[in-house]
Design a protein around this motif. Structure first.
Motif, PDB file in Angstrom:
ATOM      1  N   ILE A 175       0.861  -1.182   0.000  1.00 27.92           N
ATOM      2  CA  ILE A 175       0.000   0.000   0.000  1.00 27.92           C
ATOM      3  C   ILE A 175       0.899   1.235   0.000  1.00 27.92           C
ATOM      4  N   THR A 176       0.621   2.154  -0.931  1.00 27.03           N
ATOM      5  CA  THR A 176       1.426   3.364  -1.077  1.00 27.03           C
ATOM      6  C   THR A 176       0.532   4.592  -0.911  1.00 27.03           C
ATOM      7  N   PRO A 177       0.800   5.465   0.085  1.00 24.65           N
ATOM      8  CA  PRO A 177       0.015   6.708   0.213  1.00 24.65           C
ATOM      9  C   PRO A 177       0.329   7.656  -0.951  1.00 24.65           C
ATOM     10  N   TYR A 178      -0.685   8.371  -1.434  1.00 26.04           N
ATOM     11  CA  TYR A 178      -0.471   9.379  -2.464  1.00 26.04           C
ATOM     12  C   TYR A 178      -1.635  10.361  -2.415  1.00 26.04           C
ATOM     13  N   GLY A 179      -1.440  11.506  -3.074  1.00 27.07           N
ATOM     14  CA  GLY A 179      -2.507  12.499  -3.163  1.00 27.07           C
ATOM     15  C   GLY A 179      -2.911  13.021  -1.793  1.00 27.07           C
ATOM     16  N   SER A 180      -4.164  13.376  -1.674  1.00 28.32           N
ATOM     17  CA  SER A 180      -4.698  13.931  -0.433  1.00 28.32           C
ATOM     18  C   SER A 180      -5.419  12.838   0.343  1.00 28.32           C
ATOM     19  N   GLY A 181      -4.638  12.083   1.126  1.00 31.47           N
ATOM     20  CA  GLY A 181      -5.228  11.042   1.961  1.00 31.47           C
ATOM     21  C   GLY A 181      -5.660   9.809   1.198  1.00 31.47           C
TER      22      GLY A 181
END
Length: 420
Positions: A175-181
């Protein structure tokens, strides 16, 4: 102040002056001023209404006007065109992204900040049995109820991938965080890979154990024959015994490597005093070396969380390798280093060095830089594989710095672990 606003002010001032002049002539200054301002106010309100309607439904057709309003519409129309081009560009990018992810063999899922599914590709539909109409907008941990996955999603510690079982399949997930939340989840079925890996480990472990018994029997008979040896059989028996001992060493290290690979993760590591551990390894190295090299040790006090016996095995392998591959009379140094990012345990020698092209493959099993020399010094080709396996289990890495003819430096680097 723009030129259009200046013109609008000039028109307003000239109009007021004209009304004052005309009012003075007919003796109705106040009345004419009120009429003039009312007309200007009505025109302004009309233009505001036109602008509001256009903003609600922007189009290429701009209401005709003059003065400052013409300039306002001109600027807004160009902003509208730029935004339209940007939206078209973003739409094309999104379309290309969706088309590319549709073709990916790995399951790809987009989650929002509430872990709700916003989009997924066909591979995710097939792997997790998702359906667009039913599952878009659902929280993913309500659809995948495997405890390890639910805990992974809840804690939001995504630095390491997760491997778990789902519908009798082994799933490897990142899982990779990206963007706004938002989060991009990718997963693939590694069931066959895991089966092959388990088969390989089982084969090595079983074969090693099965070979140990006949090798032990052979060693016993060789010892018995050596007691009754004559001059003609002395040399062959010595050679047989050397090769038998070498096979025993290989089998022992294969069994040790298999145990490391099949061992559980180090869930409750203990705080290890590296000073005491390295002094113990250094004493053993001196006994093994028998004064053939200039051994030295310099230790900055450091402490590492981990498994004592495994780290001892890794450091011992590095020092033993240095002793084997360094010419007699040369120096071998064991030392530690500290920095803000972590701690290193290093072994530096003045050996023959390693050419650059060999360095990436040093930790492969049975890989040898110089086949003849390795056999001559008695190496098994498994030492650095064991070192890498131990360091992987401790979240550490092996750094090798070497040049042919200039010696080598092997460092076990332990990064500072955060609270996660």
């Amino acid at each position: 102040m723009t030129s259009a606003v200046k013109r609008e002010i000039e028109i307003l001032v000239y109009g007021l002056c004209f009304l004052l002049f005309l009012g003075a002539i007919i003796d109705h200054v106040t009345l004419l001023l009120l009429i003039g301002l009312s007309v200007y106010l009505i025109r302004t309100l009309y233009n505001l209404n036109q602008l509001t309607q256009w903003l609600e439904k922007p189009s290429k057709t701009v209401p005709e006007n003059w003065g400052v309003w013409e300039d306002v519409y001109y600027q807004l129309y160009h902003i509208y065109r730029r935004n339209r081009r940007s939206r078209k560009k973003l739409t094309n990018m999104l379309t290309r992204f969706q088309k590319s992810t549709q073709a990916l063999p790995y399951a790809t899922i987009v989650l929002n900040h509430n872990d709700e599914i916003e989009w997924f590709n066909p591979a995710a539909r097939q792997l997790f049995n998702f359906y667009s109409k039913r599952d878009i907008g659902q929280r993913i941990n309500n659809l995948i109820r495997q405890p390890a996955f639910v805990s992974y999603i809840t804690k939001k510690r995504y630095k390491k991938p997760l491997e778990f079982q789902f519908n009798h399949q082994n799933i490897l997930l990142n899982i990779t965080p990206y963007g706004s939340g938002q989060y991009l989840l990718s997963a693939r079925d590694v069931t066959q890979v895991k089966k092959l890996e388990d088969m390989r480990r089982d084969f090595i472990s079983n074969a090693s154990h099965e070979l140990r018994t006949p090798i032990t029997v052979m060693s016993g008979y060789i010892e018995m024959l050596r007691e009754a040896e004559d001059e003609s059989s002395r040399m062959p028996l010595e050679k047989i015994q050397q090769q038998t001992q070498r096979m025993e060493n290989i089998i022992s290290e294969l069994i040790g490597l298999a145990k490391l690979e099949t061992a559980d993760e180090i869930d409750n590591p203990v705080l290890i005093d590296i000073t005491a551990l390295l002094n113990e390894v250094f004493d053993e190295a001196q006994t093994f070396d028998q004064g053939r090299h200039k051994l030295s040790i310099t230790i900055e006090p450091i402490q590492i969380y981990g498994h004592y016996d495994e780290l001892r095995m890794a450091f011992s392998n590095l020092i033993t390798n240095a002793i084997r591959y360094t010419p007699e009379g040369k120096s071998i140094k064991i030392f530690t280093q500290l920095d803000d990012a972590g701690a290193s345990v290093c072994v530096k020698d003045e050996g023959v060095g390693i050419r650059y092209e060999h360095i990436p493959r040093l930790t492969e099993r049975f890989y040898r830089v110089d086949e003849g020399r390795s056999r001559e010094v008695g190496g098994t080709g498994l030492g650095l594989s064991i070192v890498k396996q131990v360091l992987d289990r401790h979240g550490a890495m092996l750094r090798v710095n070497s040049k042919a003819g200039q010696g080598s430096q092997f460092c076990c680097y332990f990064p500072v672990m955060d609270n996660e």
